[in-house]
Motif scaffolding. Structure first.
Motif, short mmCIF file in Angstrom:
data_model
loop_
_atom_site.label_atom_id
_atom_site.label_comp_id
_atom_site.label_asym_id
_atom_site.label_seq_id
_atom_site.Cartn_x
_atom_site.Cartn_y
_atom_site.Cartn_z
N ALA A 196 -40.85 -15.35 -48.16
CA ALA A 196 -40.80 -15.08 -49.60
C ALA A 196 -39.72 -14.06 -49.92
O ALA A 196 -38.97 -14.20 -50.90
N GLN A 197 -39.61 -13.00 -49.08
CA GLN A 197 -38.58 -12.00 -49.31
C GLN A 197 -37.19 -12.58 -49.14
O GLN A 197 -36.26 -12.28 -49.91
N VAL A 198 -37.03 -13.42 -48.12
CA VAL A 198 -35.72 -14.05 -47.90
C VAL A 198 -35.35 -14.94 -49.08
O VAL A 198 -34.21 -14.93 -49.56
N THR A 199 -36.33 -15.70 -49.56
CA THR A 199 -36.07 -16.57 -50.71
C THR A 199 -35.70 -15.77 -51.94
O THR A 199 -34.76 -16.12 -52.68
N GLU A 200 -36.41 -14.67 -52.19
CA GLU A 200 -36.10 -13.82 -53.34
C GLU A 200 -34.71 -13.20 -53.22
O GLU A 200 -33.94 -13.15 -54.19
N ALA A 201 -34.38 -12.73 -52.00
CA ALA A 201 -33.05 -12.14 -51.79
C ALA A 201 -31.95 -13.18 -51.98
O ALA A 201 -30.91 -12.90 -52.59
N GLU A 202 -32.19 -14.37 -51.47
CA GLU A 202 -31.19 -15.43 -51.65
C GLU A 202 -31.03 -15.78 -53.12
O GLU A 202 -29.92 -16.06 -53.59
N GLY A 203 -32.16 -15.77 -53.87
CA GLY A 203 -32.06 -16.05 -55.31
C GLY A 203 -31.26 -14.98 -56.04
O GLY A 203 -30.44 -15.29 -56.91
#
Length: 297
Positions: A196-203
Motif C-alpha cells: 500500500a505504501q509503495v502504491t501510494e508513493a508511486e501515485g
C-alpha cells in the motif's frame, strides 16, 4: 423268487441310481463357478495356488480345487489420513491425504500382504514425510501438484509387488500449527502494508511527474506565443521601416498622426465622459493628419 425279493432288488437299484444322480449333481455344482464382473476368485488345490478365476463361468475339479479368496477388483478409497511432517525450513505441518487403488493381481495381494489398507497407509505416510522434508513451506503451498505427482509415483512403485494399481493420490489439505499461522498472518499484513505504501508513493510520484509535464507544456506554449507576438511586432516594424525607406519621413509622421487621432477618438467615446481634456497641440495634430490625408488623397 418271491415278490418281496423282487421289490427289495428294485428298490436297491433305484437307490443306487438316485445316489449316483445326486452325486453327479453335487459334482457339477462343486465344479462350476460363476464369477461376477466385479470380482476375481483365487483357487487353491490341496492348499496351494491353482488359478485365478475371472468373470463368467469357470470350471474347477470338485473336491480337489477350492475357492479360497473372493477379491473385489473395484476401485477402493482409503480413509483420509493425517500425518505430521517437517519442511526443510523446520516448519511443522499436518498433511491430509487420500489414496485410491484397485487390485489387479489378487494372487499377489492375498499371499504377499495381510492388511493391504494399513500397508498402503503406512507407505503413503512415509513418502509424504520424505517429500515434504525436501521442500520449504512456500514450495509445499505453491507446488502441491508436483508433490501429488511425486507421492503417487512413489506409492505406485512401492505397492507393485502387492498386485495393486494406485489410480489416484490426493493431498487434501496442508495445515499449520497456531504459532506458524500467526507469524504468517503478521508477515502477510506487513506485506500488504508495504504494498500500500509503495502504491501510494508511486501515485504521488506520478502526480508530480504529470504536474511537471503540465507546467512544462504551459511554459512552452507561453514561450511560443511570445515568439509569435515578437515575430508579429518585428514584421510590423519591418513594414514601417520599409515604408519609411520608400516614402521618407512623411510616412512615419502620417502613422504617428493616425495613432494620435485614434487615441483621441477612444478617449471621447468612453461612457459618461462629458468633458474631454485635450493637449495643447491636439488641434495641430488634427491639422497635420488632415493635411497628410488630403495630400495622399
Amino acid at each position: 423268487m418271491s415278490a418281496e425279493e423282487l421289490l427289495s432288488e428294485f428298490l436297491g437299484q433305484n437307490v443306487f441310481y438316485l445316489v449316483l444322480a445326486i452325486f453327479i449333481i453335487v459334482c457339477i455344482m462343486a465344479g462350476v463357478r460363476i464369477v461376477p464382473q466385479s470380482e476375481k476368485y483365487v483357487v487353491e488345490r490341496l492348499g496351494r495356488l491353482r488359478s485365478v478365476l475371472g468373470p463368467g463361468i469357470n470350471f474347477i475339479v470338485p473336491f480337489l480345487d477350492r475357492v479360497r479368496h473372493k477379491v473385489s477388483v473395484l476401485e477402493r478409497q482409503l480413509p483420509a489420513m493425517t500425518q505430521d511432517a517437517i519442511t526443510s525450513d523446520n516448519v511443522l505441518v499436518q498433511v491430509e491425504t487420500s489414496v485410491f487403488y484397485r487390485i489387479i493381481e489378487p494372487e499377489k495381494t492375498v499371499y504377499r500382504i495381510r492388511d493391504v489398507d494399513a500397508a498402503i497407509s503406512t507407505t503413503v505416510a512415509g513418502i509424504v514425510r520424505s517429500e515434504i522434508g525436501r521442500m520449504e513451506l512456500d514450495q509445499v503451498q505453491a507446488n502441491r501438484a508436483n508433490l501429488i505427482d511425486a507421492v503417487r509415483n512413489q506409492v505406485a512403485q512401492q505397492v507393485d509387488d502387492w498386485g495393486i494399481e494406485v489410480t489416484r493420490a490426493e493431498i487434501l489439505d496442508v495445515n499449520l500449527d497456531a504459532a506458524t499461522r500467526s507469524a504468517m498472518l503478521q508477515q502477510l499484513n506487513a506485506e500488504r502494508a508495504r504494498r500500500a505504501q509503495v502504491t501510494e508513493a508511486e501515485g504521488s510520484k506520478r502526480a508530480v511527474e504529470l504536474q511537471a509535464d503540465a507546467d512544462l507544456y504551459a511554459a512552452k506554449q507561453e514561450a511560443e506565443a511570445r515568439r509569435v507576438l515578437a515575430d508579429a511586432e518585428a514584421y510590423a516594424t519591418q513594414v514601417v521601416a520599409v515604408a519609411i525607406a520608400e516614402n521618407g519621413l512623411e510616412a512615419a509622421q502620417y502613422q504617428v498622426a493616425l495613432k494620435q487621432v485614434e487615441a483621441l477618438q477612444k478617449l471621447g467615446a468612453g461612457a459618461g465622459n462629458q468633458t474631454v481634456v485635450l493637449p495643447a497641440n491636439a488641434l495641430d495634430a488634427f491639422a497635420d493628419a488632415f493635411q497628410m490625408l488630403k495630400g495622399r488623397g
